[in-house]
Scaffold this active site. Structure first.
Site, PDB file in Angstrom:
ATOM      1  N   GLY A  52       3.903  -1.276  -3.089  1.00  0.00           N
ATOM      2  CA  GLY A  52       3.515  -0.674  -4.356  1.00  0.00           C
ATOM      3  C   GLY A  52       2.009  -0.657  -4.473  1.00  0.00           C
ATOM      4  CD  GLN A  57      -3.067  -2.865  -6.483  1.00  0.00           C
ATOM      5  OE1 GLN A  57      -2.050  -2.212  -6.595  1.00  0.00           O
ATOM      6  NE2 GLN A  57      -3.154  -3.926  -5.696  1.00  0.00           N
ATOM      7  CB  CYS A 114      -1.455  -8.960  -5.467  1.00  0.00           C
ATOM      8  SG  CYS A 114      -2.350  -7.593  -6.212  1.00  0.00           S
ATOM      9  CG  LEU A 115      -1.539  -4.443  -1.100  1.00  0.00           C
ATOM     10  CD1 LEU A 115      -1.405  -2.930  -1.085  1.00  0.00           C
ATOM     11  CD2 LEU A 115      -1.455  -5.007   0.311  1.00  0.00           C
ATOM     12  CG  HIS A 156       2.944  -6.890  -8.528  1.00  0.00           C
ATOM     13  ND1 HIS A 156       2.666  -8.139  -8.028  1.00  0.00           N
ATOM     14  CD2 HIS A 156       1.875  -6.117  -8.204  1.00  0.00           C
ATOM     15  CE1 HIS A 156       1.483  -8.127  -7.433  1.00  0.00           C
ATOM     16  NE2 HIS A 156       0.982  -6.902  -7.517  1.00  0.00           N
ATOM     17  CD  GLU A 157       2.359  -2.266  -7.681  1.00  0.00           C
ATOM     18  OE1 GLU A 157       1.197  -2.016  -8.066  1.00  0.00           O
ATOM     19  OE2 GLU A 157       2.607  -2.981  -6.693  1.00  0.00           O
ATOM     20  CG  HIS A 160      -1.859  -4.077 -10.504  1.00  0.00           C
ATOM     21  ND1 HIS A 160      -2.963  -4.870 -10.294  1.00  0.00           N
ATOM     22  CD2 HIS A 160      -1.030  -4.310  -9.449  1.00  0.00           C
ATOM     23  CE1 HIS A 160      -2.793  -5.560  -9.164  1.00  0.00           C
ATOM     24  NE2 HIS A 160      -1.640  -5.243  -8.634  1.00  0.00           N
TER      25      HIS A 160
HETATM   26 ZN    ZN Z   1      -0.818  -6.089  -6.913  1.00  0.00          ZN
END
Ligand code: ZN
Length: 201
Positions: A52, A57, A114-115, A156-157, A160
């Site tokens: 995702g 991000q 998380c990226l 999670h997304e 963000h």
């Molecule tokens: Zn994330």
């Protein structure tokens, strides 16, 4: 494959990850610029690889998320882990201006990363089931009700887009590098890890 130059993934500390992202005007969705943003987000998610990605991000403060999971990304987990997590493949999904509704009382506790917090993971409690509604890549309203891993990714997304990172919700004593997680927690029952780490409630 066309070559898209991929933007770097913004890391925690950047203000864009802590701001509320802004609504996208629906008439903007069909524009080449916006369609190109979606293509960039999907390519960036795949290259990472991740399941995702939210627009903030890559430094874009808009309410857009993309998500996708496939056999290749799932192949690193055991049959048992897949079943426990409810991790099932699903095709690429785009949600613009999504709203999320948590369904029921059931929650799940699993490691999540998380990226934008690269190299770490922690246990995070999430609702088992959610319903998301928002516009798709063509500007059409879509509603998706899911359980398990896709439900976790969605929570999670969407977080963000509201300036929230998983580290705000994690069981802090479980915070680990991904390397240590592989070494110490991989394949073990979560209940046992919770007891070992003395995680409460
Ligand atoms: Zn994330």
């Amino acid at each position: 494959m066309s070559s898209i130059e991929l933007p770097p993934i913004v890391q925690t500390g950047a203000p864009v990850l802590r701001a509320r992202a802004i609504e996208v005007a629906p008439e903007r969705i069909s524009s080449p610029e916006f369609q190109s943003l979606l293509a960039t987000m999907i390519a960036t998610m795949r290259a990472a690889p991740g399941v995702g990605l939210a627009a903030p991000q890559i430094g874009i403060p808009w309410r857009v998320i993309v998500l996708e999971d496939d056999e290749e990304r799932i192949s690193g987990t055991s049959e048992k882990e897949r079943a426990e997590r409810g991790r099932v493949p699903f095709p690429t999904r785009v949600f613009i201006n999504p709203t999320l509704r948590l369904i029921g009382e059931q929650t799940e506790l699993f490691f999540e990363g998380c990226l934008s917090v690269a190299g770490y993971a922690a246990l995070v409690e999430r609702a088992h089931e959610v319903e998301v509604s928002g516009l798709d890549e063509q500007g059409k309203l879509q509603v998706w009700r899911v359980t398990g891993w896709p439900a976790r990714i969605l929570q999670h997304e969407v977080d963000h887009l509201n300036g929230t990172l998983y580290i705000d919700r994690m069981k802090t004593r479980s915070f680990t590098t991904t390397e240590q997680a592989r070494e110490n927690f991989s394949g073990r029952p979560i209940a046992e890890i919770v007891e070992q780490l003395k995680i409460e409630g």
